[in-house]
Write a protein that holds these residues in place. Structure first.
Motif, PDB file in Angstrom:
ATOM      1  N   TYR A 160       0.846  -1.204   0.098  1.00  0.00           N
ATOM      2  CA  TYR A 160      -0.122   0.022  -0.084  1.00  0.00           C
ATOM      3  C   TYR A 160       0.740   1.266   0.083  1.00  0.00           C
ATOM      4  CZ  TYR A 160      -3.678  -3.275   1.060  1.00  0.00           C
ATOM      5  OH  TYR A 160      -4.721  -4.161   1.079  1.00  0.00           O
ATOM      6  N   GLY A 161       0.344   2.158  -0.416  1.00  0.00           N
ATOM      7  CA  GLY A 161       1.067   3.511  -0.579  1.00  0.00           C
ATOM      8  C   GLY A 161       0.423   4.648   0.133  1.00  0.00           C
ATOM      9  N   VAL A 199       5.093   6.924   1.303  1.00  0.00           N
ATOM     10  CA  VAL A 199       5.713   5.749   1.796  1.00  0.00           C
ATOM     11  C   VAL A 199       4.931   4.304   1.113  1.00  0.00           C
ATOM     12  CG1 VAL A 199       6.336   6.747   3.978  1.00  0.00           C
ATOM     13  CG2 VAL A 199       4.144   5.926   3.503  1.00  0.00           C
ATOM     14  N   LEU A 200       5.998   3.297   0.703  1.00  0.00           N
ATOM     15  CA  LEU A 200       5.150   2.096   0.299  1.00  0.00           C
ATOM     16  C   LEU A 200       5.631   1.047   1.357  1.00  0.00           C
ATOM     17  CD1 LEU A 200       6.048   2.400  -3.357  1.00  0.00           C
ATOM     18  CD2 LEU A 200       4.080   2.795  -2.272  1.00  0.00           C
ATOM     19  N   SER A 201       4.860   0.056   1.723  1.00  0.00           N
ATOM     20  CA  SER A 201       4.802  -1.030   2.602  1.00  0.00           C
ATOM     21  C   SER A 201       3.804  -1.866   2.661  1.00  0.00           C
ATOM     22  CB  SER A 201       4.873  -0.427   4.043  1.00  0.00           C
ATOM     23  OG  SER A 201       4.871  -1.274   5.019  1.00  0.00           O
ATOM     24  N   ARG A 202       4.063  -3.076   3.169  1.00  0.00           N
ATOM     25  CA  ARG A 202       3.085  -3.961   3.339  1.00  0.00           C
ATOM     26  C   ARG A 202       2.269  -4.040   4.477  1.00  0.00           C
ATOM     27  NH1 ARG A 202       6.857  -6.931   0.332  1.00  0.00           N
ATOM     28  NH2 ARG A 202       6.139  -8.187  -1.409  1.00  0.00           N
ATOM     29  N   ASP A 203       2.967  -3.011   5.639  1.00  0.00           N
ATOM     30  CA  ASP A 203       2.267  -2.882   6.971  1.00  0.00           C
ATOM     31  C   ASP A 203       1.344  -1.785   6.846  1.00  0.00           C
ATOM     32  OD1 ASP A 203       4.059  -4.669   7.973  1.00  0.00           O
ATOM     33  OD2 ASP A 203       5.579  -3.026   8.564  1.00  0.00           O
ATOM     34  N   GLY A 234      -3.925   1.387  -3.065  1.00  0.00           N
ATOM     35  CA  GLY A 234      -3.430  -0.090  -2.699  1.00  0.00           C
ATOM     36  C   GLY A 234      -4.645  -1.221  -2.566  1.00  0.00           C
ATOM     37  N   PRO A 235      -4.508  -2.125  -2.657  1.00  0.00           N
ATOM     38  CA  PRO A 235      -3.115  -2.802  -2.892  1.00  0.00           C
ATOM     39  C   PRO A 235      -2.609  -2.592  -4.269  1.00  0.00           C
ATOM     40  CG  PRO A 235      -4.861  -4.518  -2.906  1.00  0.00           C
ATOM     41  CD  PRO A 235      -5.621  -3.223  -2.467  1.00  0.00           C
TER      42      PRO A 235
END
Length: 338
Positions: A160-161, A199-203, A234-235
């Protein structure tokens, strides 16, 4: 009879309409939102994207970008773009420039949604309009891709961003990619006193908690005033079973998307939209899936490789360390993105 009906008035859809109109085809865009439209994206356009926009007759005003810098807060590696600069451009300014170019070419924009698609051997109908062809450019979570039965499930957790702007003067003419064990932060200068931080992350957690994973960046921002609210997307990973269904061709994010990690979204939007229109102009719509695979292959392979590495908690520092120790290899990778 409309030659090309475009569902979606974002960059990919407007690029398709501009390309069609430039080829002498009547193009109509169906879009429910009023221009200009904002979106959660990094807003850094690679040199290839700048050149692609210029090929459409679109020139954007933004902050000149000279290269990319990777950092983990202790070590860093940077590489300059070759063959011309990129540009940091507010999404709203990019959309306005595309919209203006489309209008200048006689493209009509209709307010509405595509809705149900009906097609036969010679025509396709959507949004109450009939056309010879329909280009679906309705974004990452494309309703048309789903309605056409082309959605392909993506296994595993999604990325997600989140993006926010800070009203401070840029400190660099590079896109800075800050790495941590939780994800990446992308810093893009977009104005004289405006910096975008995505910011990009799976969290999935609040923006402030994400930013705390990058203490050096947080200190640099220094609690500066926020210029825009946080936007999310996102996703990110989306897959399609194909890029064509009868008289409907999928372009841009609607045709499938890997990740924003390499910053090639605008270049890909223009490339896939142009490929689709070129195939229609040549009377060879059946060639489009192969053309799509060709113009996106390098992006898909490189992004999947980086995404695989970024998926491990310790890999962020390893990637930066490797880039720091082997600057020539890092420069080669950056040049491959152009």
């Amino acid at each position: 009879m409309i030659d090309v009906l475009v569902a979606g008035g974002g960059p990919a859809g407007l690029a398709a309409a501009i390309r069609a109109a430039s080829a002498g085809l009547e193009a109509v865009v169906v879009e429910p939102r009023t221009a200009p439209v904002d979106k959660a994206c990094g807003e850094g356009i690679m040199p290839g994207g700048v050149a692609a926009l210029r090929g459409l007759g679109v020139r954007v005003n933004g902050h000149e970008l000279r290269g990319i810098r990777y950092t983990d807060g202790r070590r860093s590696a940077e590489a300059a773009f070759r063959g011309g600069p990129g540009a940091g451009v507010r999404r709203t300014e990019l959309h306005a420039a595309l919209h203006e170019r489309a209008a200048a070419l006689g493209v009509r924009v209709v307010t509405g949604k595509a809705g149900e698609i009906r097609q036969d051997e010679h025509t396709v109908r959507a949004a109450g309009l009939t056309a010879r062809w329909l280009i679906a450019a309705d974004g990452l979570h494309s309703p048309l891709r789903r309605a056409l039965g082309l959605d392909r499930p993506v296994p595993g957790p999604g990325r997600y961003g989140l993006r926010r702007h800070y009203a401070i003067a840029p400190w660099t003419d590079h896109v800075e990619v800050h790495w941590s064990r939780h994800g990446e932060a992308y810093v893009t200068p977009v104005g004289e006193r405006l910096v975008g931080v995505a910011v990009l992350s799976r969290d999935r957690r609040p923006y402030e908690r994400h930013l705390a994973a990058f203490p050096a960046l947080a200190a640099r921002l220094g609690g500066g005033p926020d210029a825009t609210p946080v936007r999310g997307a996102g996703p990110l990973r989306q897959r399609a079973l194909g890029q064509r269904a009868g008289r409907v061709l999928l372009v841009g994010d609607a045709a499938g998307y890997v990740d924003a990690l390499t910053g090639e979204g605008i270049a890909l939007a223009v490339a896939t939209a142009s490929a689709a229109v070129d195939c229609l102009s040549a009377g060879r719509p059946e060639d489009y899936p192969r053309r799509w695979a060709g113009v996106t292959r390098r992006y898909r392979l490189l992004t999947l490789a980086l995404l695989s590495a970024a998926g491990h908690p310790s890999s962020g520092r390893l990637i930066v360390a490797a880039a720091h120790r082997a600057p020539a290899v890092f420069r080669t990778a950056v040049h491959a993105l152009q």
